[in-house]
Write a protein that holds these residues in place. Structure first.
Motif, PDB file in Angstrom:
ATOM      1  N   PRO A  85       0.814  -1.223   0.000  1.00 43.07           N
ATOM      2  CA  PRO A  85       0.000   0.000   0.000  1.00 43.07           C
ATOM      3  C   PRO A  85       0.842   1.265   0.000  1.00 43.07           C
ATOM      4  O   PRO A  85       0.311   2.368  -0.090  1.00 43.07           O
ATOM      5  CB  PRO A  85      -0.800  -0.125   1.305  1.00 43.07           C
ATOM      6  CG  PRO A  85       0.100  -0.917   2.212  1.00 43.07           C
ATOM      7  CD  PRO A  85       0.805  -1.900   1.317  1.00 43.07           C
ATOM      8  N   GLY A  86       2.163   1.098   0.090  1.00 43.92           N
ATOM      9  CA  GLY A  86       3.052   2.245   0.146  1.00 43.92           C
ATOM     10  C   GLY A  86       4.072   2.071   1.256  1.00 43.92           C
ATOM     11  O   GLY A  86       4.021   1.112   2.021  1.00 43.92           O
ATOM     12  N   PRO A  87       5.024   2.973   1.377  1.00 45.61           N
ATOM     13  CA  PRO A  87       6.085   2.827   2.362  1.00 45.61           C
ATOM     14  C   PRO A  87       5.583   3.045   3.783  1.00 45.61           C
ATOM     15  O   PRO A  87       4.551   3.693   4.013  1.00 45.61           O
ATOM     16  CB  PRO A  87       7.078   3.917   1.963  1.00 45.61           C
ATOM     17  CG  PRO A  87       6.236   4.953   1.298  1.00 45.61           C
ATOM     18  CD  PRO A  87       5.175   4.201   0.565  1.00 45.61           C
ATOM     19  N   ALA A  88       6.315   2.492   4.730  1.00 48.62           N
ATOM     20  CA  ALA A  88       6.004   2.750   6.134  1.00 48.62           C
ATOM     21  C   ALA A  88       6.204   4.233   6.428  1.00 48.62           C
ATOM     22  O   ALA A  88       7.028   4.894   5.804  1.00 48.62           O
ATOM     23  CB  ALA A  88       6.913   1.895   7.021  1.00 48.62           C
ATOM     24  N   GLU A  89       5.439   4.737   7.357  1.00 48.71           N
ATOM     25  CA  GLU A  89       5.507   6.142   7.744  1.00 48.71           C
ATOM     26  C   GLU A  89       5.270   7.054   6.544  1.00 48.71           C
ATOM     27  O   GLU A  89       5.933   8.087   6.359  1.00 48.71           O
ATOM     28  CB  GLU A  89       6.854   6.473   8.392  1.00 48.71           C
ATOM     29  CG  GLU A  89       7.125   5.664   9.658  1.00 48.71           C
ATOM     30  CD  GLU A  89       8.469   5.986  10.277  1.00 48.71           C
ATOM     31  OE1 GLU A  89       9.213   6.791   9.682  1.00 48.71           O
ATOM     32  OE2 GLU A  89       8.764   5.442  11.351  1.00 48.71           O
TER      33      GLU A  89
END
Length: 332
Positions: A85-89
Protein backbone atom coordinates in the motif's frame (compact mmCIF):
# COMPACT_ATOMS: atom_id res chain seq x y z
CA UNK A 1 7.50 25.26 -25.27
CA UNK A 2 5.75 22.19 -23.90
CA UNK A 3 7.60 18.88 -24.06
CA UNK A 4 5.55 15.74 -24.45
CA UNK A 5 6.44 12.07 -24.16
CA UNK A 6 3.36 10.41 -25.55
CA UNK A 7 2.19 6.85 -25.55
CA UNK A 8 -1.29 5.63 -26.16
CA UNK A 9 -3.85 4.20 -23.77
CA UNK A 10 -6.60 1.73 -24.31
CA UNK A 11 -9.74 2.67 -26.22
CA UNK A 12 -12.79 1.94 -24.11
CA UNK A 13 -13.07 0.37 -20.70
CA UNK A 14 -13.47 -3.31 -21.58
CA UNK A 15 -10.50 -5.49 -22.46
CA UNK A 16 -10.92 -9.17 -23.29
CA UNK A 17 -8.27 -11.02 -25.30
CA UNK A 18 -7.71 -14.74 -25.53
CA UNK A 19 -4.35 -16.13 -24.47
CA UNK A 20 -3.67 -17.37 -28.00
CA UNK A 21 -4.25 -13.95 -29.55
CA UNK A 22 -2.20 -12.21 -26.89
CA UNK A 23 0.66 -14.64 -27.38
CA UNK A 24 0.60 -13.96 -31.10
CA UNK A 25 0.55 -10.19 -30.66
CA UNK A 26 3.13 -10.19 -27.90
CA UNK A 27 5.94 -11.85 -29.83
CA UNK A 28 9.05 -9.66 -30.01
CA UNK A 29 9.35 -7.58 -33.16
CA UNK A 30 11.49 -9.11 -35.88
CA UNK A 31 15.12 -7.99 -35.79
CA UNK A 32 15.47 -6.48 -39.25
CA UNK A 33 15.25 -2.78 -40.02
CA UNK A 34 13.68 -2.29 -36.58
CA UNK A 35 16.62 -3.70 -34.61
CA UNK A 36 16.93 -0.61 -32.43
CA UNK A 37 13.21 -0.36 -31.76
CA UNK A 38 13.06 -4.07 -30.94
CA UNK A 39 15.92 -3.66 -28.47
CA UNK A 40 14.12 -0.81 -26.75
CA UNK A 41 10.88 -2.74 -26.48
CA UNK A 42 12.65 -5.66 -24.82
CA UNK A 43 14.72 -3.49 -22.49
CA UNK A 44 12.03 -1.85 -20.42
CA UNK A 45 11.11 1.36 -22.24
CA UNK A 46 7.51 1.08 -21.04
CA UNK A 47 8.52 -0.17 -17.61
CA UNK A 48 10.44 2.94 -16.72
CA UNK A 49 13.65 3.77 -18.50
CA UNK A 50 15.25 2.38 -21.65
CA UNK A 51 18.89 2.85 -20.66
CA UNK A 52 20.70 0.80 -18.06
CA UNK A 53 21.24 3.96 -16.01
CA UNK A 54 17.55 3.99 -15.13
CA UNK A 55 16.72 0.32 -14.75
CA UNK A 56 15.96 -1.08 -11.34
CA UNK A 57 13.81 1.84 -10.24
CA UNK A 58 10.79 -0.35 -10.97
CA UNK A 59 10.62 -4.10 -11.41
CA UNK A 60 10.15 -5.99 -14.66
CA UNK A 61 11.24 -5.61 -18.26
CA UNK A 62 9.36 -6.04 -21.50
CA UNK A 63 9.32 -9.47 -23.09
CA UNK A 64 7.37 -8.39 -26.14
CA UNK A 65 5.16 -5.72 -27.58
CA UNK A 66 1.36 -5.80 -27.62
CA UNK A 67 0.96 -3.91 -30.87
CA UNK A 68 -2.77 -3.23 -30.80
CA UNK A 69 -2.55 -1.47 -27.46
CA UNK A 70 1.03 -0.24 -27.86
CA UNK A 71 1.82 -1.78 -24.50
CA UNK A 72 4.41 -4.25 -23.28
CA UNK A 73 4.24 -7.73 -21.79
CA UNK A 74 6.16 -8.12 -18.54
CA UNK A 75 8.95 -10.67 -18.45
CA UNK A 76 9.41 -13.14 -15.55
CA UNK A 77 6.99 -11.31 -13.24
CA UNK A 78 3.33 -10.32 -12.95
CA UNK A 79 1.31 -7.23 -12.19
CA UNK A 80 0.62 -8.68 -8.73
CA UNK A 81 4.30 -8.76 -7.72
CA UNK A 82 5.58 -6.62 -4.85
CA UNK A 83 2.13 -5.75 -3.52
CA UNK A 84 2.32 -2.86 -1.05
CA UNK A 85 0.00 0.00 0.00
CA UNK A 86 3.05 2.24 0.15
CA UNK A 87 6.08 2.83 2.36
CA UNK A 88 6.00 2.75 6.13
CA UNK A 89 5.51 6.14 7.74
CA UNK A 90 3.92 7.53 4.58
CA UNK A 91 3.09 11.24 4.68
CA UNK A 92 0.37 11.56 2.05
CA UNK A 93 -2.59 9.45 0.95
CA UNK A 94 -4.27 10.04 -2.42
CA UNK A 95 -7.41 8.43 -3.84
CA UNK A 96 -7.20 8.25 -7.63
CA UNK A 97 -10.18 7.63 -9.90
CA UNK A 98 -11.10 6.88 -13.50
CA UNK A 99 -8.60 4.04 -13.65
CA UNK A 100 -9.32 1.40 -16.33
CA UNK A 101 -11.16 -1.72 -15.17
CA UNK A 102 -11.33 -4.82 -17.35
CA UNK A 103 -13.92 -7.56 -17.35
CA UNK A 104 -11.62 -10.59 -17.32
CA UNK A 105 -8.36 -9.19 -15.98
CA UNK A 106 -7.25 -7.73 -12.69
CA UNK A 107 -5.82 -4.23 -12.85
CA UNK A 108 -3.06 -2.88 -10.62
CA UNK A 109 -1.81 0.63 -9.98
CA UNK A 110 1.91 0.89 -9.33
CA UNK A 111 3.74 4.06 -8.37
CA UNK A 112 7.18 5.42 -7.54
CA UNK A 113 8.52 8.79 -6.46
CA UNK A 114 11.82 10.33 -5.47
CA UNK A 115 13.13 9.35 -2.06
CA UNK A 116 11.73 11.18 0.98
CA UNK A 117 12.85 14.79 1.18
CA UNK A 118 15.38 15.46 3.91
CA UNK A 119 14.12 19.03 4.01
CA UNK A 120 10.83 19.08 5.90
CA UNK A 121 8.07 20.75 3.89
CA UNK A 122 4.30 20.64 3.47
CA UNK A 123 3.70 18.86 0.15
CA UNK A 124 0.09 20.08 -0.05
CA UNK A 125 0.76 23.79 0.37
CA UNK A 126 4.47 24.43 -0.18
CA UNK A 127 6.00 22.00 -2.71
CA UNK A 128 8.79 24.50 -3.38
CA UNK A 129 10.25 23.47 -0.03
CA UNK A 130 11.19 20.00 -1.24
CA UNK A 131 14.81 18.89 -1.29
CA UNK A 132 16.24 19.12 -4.82
CA UNK A 133 18.66 16.51 -6.17
CA UNK A 134 20.94 17.48 -9.06
CA UNK A 135 19.82 14.50 -11.17
CA UNK A 136 17.15 11.83 -11.43
CA UNK A 137 19.71 9.10 -10.74
CA UNK A 138 20.30 10.45 -7.24
CA UNK A 139 16.65 11.24 -6.57
CA UNK A 140 15.07 7.81 -7.22
CA UNK A 141 15.85 4.79 -5.04
CA UNK A 142 15.65 1.29 -6.52
CA UNK A 143 12.47 -0.66 -5.81
CA UNK A 144 14.56 -3.07 -3.71
CA UNK A 145 15.97 -0.28 -1.51
CA UNK A 146 14.64 0.32 1.98
CA UNK A 147 13.75 3.92 1.13
CA UNK A 148 11.77 2.98 -2.01
CA UNK A 149 8.94 5.51 -2.19
CA UNK A 150 6.21 3.62 -4.00
CA UNK A 151 3.90 0.63 -3.99
CA UNK A 152 1.46 -1.59 -5.87
CA UNK A 153 -2.27 -2.04 -5.18
CA UNK A 154 -5.15 -3.66 -7.03
CA UNK A 155 -7.63 -1.24 -8.60
CA UNK A 156 -11.12 -1.41 -7.12
CA UNK A 157 -14.09 -2.43 -9.32
CA UNK A 158 -15.22 1.22 -9.39
CA UNK A 159 -11.94 2.30 -10.97
CA UNK A 160 -10.40 3.83 -7.85
CA UNK A 161 -7.25 3.10 -5.90
CA UNK A 162 -5.56 4.58 -2.84
CA UNK A 163 -1.81 5.21 -2.85
CA UNK A 164 0.47 6.37 -0.06
CA UNK A 165 3.95 7.88 -0.23
CA UNK A 166 6.44 9.89 1.77
CA UNK A 167 6.77 13.61 0.99
CA UNK A 168 9.12 13.23 -1.98
CA UNK A 169 12.18 15.19 -2.89
CA UNK A 170 12.47 16.39 -6.46
CA UNK A 171 15.29 16.74 -8.95
CA UNK A 172 16.68 18.86 -11.71
CA UNK A 173 16.32 18.08 -15.39
CA UNK A 174 18.88 20.12 -17.29
CA UNK A 175 18.46 23.64 -15.89
CA UNK A 176 14.90 23.08 -14.67
CA UNK A 177 13.67 21.87 -11.30
CA UNK A 178 10.72 19.49 -11.49
CA UNK A 179 7.55 19.91 -9.52
CA UNK A 180 7.45 17.16 -6.84
CA UNK A 181 5.58 14.31 -8.47
CA UNK A 182 4.72 10.61 -8.33
CA UNK A 183 4.88 8.45 -11.46
CA UNK A 184 2.02 6.00 -12.05
CA UNK A 185 2.01 2.71 -13.95
CA UNK A 186 -1.13 0.74 -14.83
CA UNK A 187 -0.76 -3.02 -15.20
CA UNK A 188 -3.43 -5.47 -16.43
CA UNK A 189 -3.28 -9.13 -15.42
CA UNK A 190 -2.14 -10.79 -12.23
CA UNK A 191 -1.34 -14.09 -10.57
CA UNK A 192 -4.34 -15.73 -12.25
CA UNK A 193 -3.65 -14.35 -15.74
CA UNK A 194 -1.30 -15.91 -18.32
CA UNK A 195 0.14 -12.49 -19.18
CA UNK A 196 0.73 -9.17 -17.45
CA UNK A 197 0.58 -6.11 -19.67
CA UNK A 198 1.89 -2.63 -18.85
CA UNK A 199 -0.50 -0.19 -20.50
CA UNK A 200 1.23 2.17 -22.91
CA UNK A 201 0.34 5.47 -21.27
CA UNK A 202 2.05 8.12 -19.15
CA UNK A 203 0.32 9.17 -15.93
CA UNK A 204 1.51 10.95 -12.79
CA UNK A 205 0.32 13.11 -9.93
CA UNK A 206 1.94 16.40 -9.03
CA UNK A 207 2.10 18.22 -5.71
CA UNK A 208 1.08 21.85 -6.11
CA UNK A 209 0.21 24.71 -3.72
CA UNK A 210 -3.42 23.96 -4.59
CA UNK A 211 -3.11 20.29 -3.68
CA UNK A 212 -2.59 17.06 -5.61
CA UNK A 213 -3.21 17.14 -9.37
CA UNK A 214 -3.38 14.20 -11.79
CA UNK A 215 -1.80 14.49 -15.22
CA UNK A 216 -2.43 11.98 -18.01
CA UNK A 217 -0.45 12.85 -21.10
CA UNK A 218 -1.83 12.13 -24.57
CA UNK A 219 -4.88 10.23 -23.33
CA UNK A 220 -8.38 11.16 -24.42
CA UNK A 221 -10.47 13.20 -22.00
CA UNK A 222 -12.54 10.19 -20.92
CA UNK A 223 -9.38 8.20 -20.11
CA UNK A 224 -7.62 10.84 -18.04
CA UNK A 225 -7.13 10.04 -14.38
CA UNK A 226 -8.54 12.23 -11.64
CA UNK A 227 -7.77 12.86 -7.97
CA UNK A 228 -10.86 12.21 -5.84
CA UNK A 229 -9.32 13.13 -2.48
CA UNK A 230 -6.05 13.48 -0.61
CA UNK A 231 -5.03 13.84 3.01
CA UNK A 232 -2.04 14.03 5.30
CA UNK A 233 -0.98 11.01 7.30
CA UNK A 234 1.76 12.88 9.16
CA UNK A 235 1.25 16.28 10.76
CA UNK A 236 4.77 17.45 11.53
CA UNK A 237 5.34 19.51 8.38
CA UNK A 238 7.13 22.79 8.93
CA UNK A 239 5.12 25.86 8.01
CA UNK A 240 5.42 29.57 8.45
CA UNK A 241 1.80 29.87 9.50
CA UNK A 242 0.13 27.34 11.79
CA UNK A 243 -3.44 28.61 11.18
CA UNK A 244 -3.04 28.27 7.42
CA UNK A 245 -1.84 24.68 7.90
CA UNK A 246 -4.91 23.90 9.98
CA UNK A 247 -7.18 25.29 7.27
CA UNK A 248 -5.32 23.42 4.55
CA UNK A 249 -5.42 20.19 6.55
CA UNK A 250 -9.18 20.46 6.91
CA UNK A 251 -9.54 21.04 3.19
CA UNK A 252 -7.21 18.15 2.37
CA UNK A 253 -9.55 15.69 4.06
CA UNK A 254 -12.31 16.62 1.62
CA UNK A 255 -12.59 15.61 -2.04
CA UNK A 256 -10.72 17.77 -4.51
CA UNK A 257 -12.52 20.84 -5.83
CA UNK A 258 -14.71 20.74 -8.93
CA UNK A 259 -13.19 19.16 -12.03
CA UNK A 260 -13.11 22.48 -13.89
CA UNK A 261 -10.91 24.04 -11.24
CA UNK A 262 -8.77 20.91 -11.15
CA UNK A 263 -8.11 21.22 -14.89
CA UNK A 264 -7.12 24.86 -14.38
CA UNK A 265 -4.62 23.85 -11.69
CA UNK A 266 -3.30 21.15 -14.01
CA UNK A 267 -2.62 23.73 -16.73
CA UNK A 268 -0.76 25.91 -14.26
CA UNK A 269 1.36 23.07 -12.86
CA UNK A 270 4.66 22.49 -14.67
CA UNK A 271 3.76 23.94 -18.05
CA UNK A 272 7.08 22.63 -19.28
CA UNK A 273 6.39 18.93 -18.82
CA UNK A 274 9.81 17.34 -18.38
CA UNK A 275 8.80 13.67 -18.67
CA UNK A 276 10.10 13.74 -22.25
CA UNK A 277 13.61 14.34 -20.94
CA UNK A 278 13.35 12.22 -17.79
CA UNK A 279 12.30 9.18 -19.84
CA UNK A 280 14.71 9.85 -22.73
CA UNK A 281 17.56 7.28 -22.92
CA UNK A 282 19.70 9.81 -24.78
CA UNK A 283 19.26 12.41 -22.05
CA UNK A 284 19.94 9.82 -19.36
CA UNK A 285 23.27 8.89 -20.93
CA UNK A 286 24.33 12.48 -21.52
CA UNK A 287 23.37 13.37 -17.94
CA UNK A 288 25.68 10.60 -16.72
CA UNK A 289 28.60 11.89 -18.80
CA UNK A 290 28.28 9.02 -21.28
CA UNK A 291 27.38 8.58 -24.94
CA UNK A 292 24.21 6.98 -26.27
CA UNK A 293 24.87 4.11 -28.70
CA UNK A 294 21.98 3.80 -31.15
CA UNK A 295 23.15 0.31 -32.12
CA UNK A 296 23.35 -1.10 -28.60
CA UNK A 297 20.41 1.00 -27.40
CA UNK A 298 22.28 1.92 -24.23
CA UNK A 299 24.89 4.15 -22.62
CA UNK A 300 28.55 3.62 -23.52
CA UNK A 301 31.81 5.27 -22.52
CA UNK A 302 33.02 5.38 -26.12
CA UNK A 303 31.53 4.62 -29.49
CA UNK A 304 32.42 1.28 -31.12
CA UNK A 305 34.51 0.98 -34.24
CA UNK A 306 32.67 1.73 -37.43
CA UNK A 307 30.48 4.41 -35.86
CA UNK A 308 30.77 8.17 -35.52
CA UNK A 309 29.99 10.54 -32.64
CA UNK A 310 27.33 13.13 -33.33
CA UNK A 311 25.86 15.27 -30.54
CA UNK A 312 26.82 12.76 -27.90
CA UNK A 313 25.41 9.80 -29.83
CA UNK A 314 26.97 6.89 -31.71
CA UNK A 315 25.60 6.86 -35.24
CA UNK A 316 26.49 5.60 -38.70
CA UNK A 317 29.29 7.56 -40.38
CA UNK A 318 28.14 10.05 -42.95
CA UNK A 319 27.97 8.47 -46.38
CA UNK A 320 29.56 10.51 -49.14
CA UNK A 321 28.02 9.67 -52.46
CA UNK A 322 28.10 11.46 -55.76
CA UNK A 323 25.46 11.16 -58.40
CA UNK A 324 24.48 12.89 -61.59
CA UNK A 325 21.34 13.13 -63.57
CA UNK A 326 20.08 14.76 -66.71
CA UNK A 327 16.70 16.18 -67.50
CA UNK A 328 15.08 18.15 -70.25
CA UNK A 329 11.90 20.15 -70.52
CA UNK A 330 9.90 21.22 -73.53
CA UNK A 331 8.22 24.52 -72.78
CA UNK A 332 5.19 25.82 -74.71
Amino acid sequence: MVLRHCSFGLPGAVFSVTAANLLLLAQPVAADADVLQNHKLQSGVQVWQSSSKGRGVMWGQCQGWFRKMRSCVLQETTCAAHLSPGPAEADIEVRIGNLPVFRNHETYLQWWAARKSKDTYDPLTNPDGAEVYPSMFEAYPRFSDEDFNGGNVQVNPDGTAVIRFRAPATHQVHKYTRTPHVHLRICSGGSNSPFSVILGRKDKIQLTPQGVVAKSECNSAENKLSVFSFRRLQHDFASASAPSVAVAAAAALKPLVAHGVGRLVGRLAEQLDLDALEFSPVFQCLSAGLLYDHFAGDCVASCPMGTAVSRGQCVKPAAVRSSSFAASWQLY
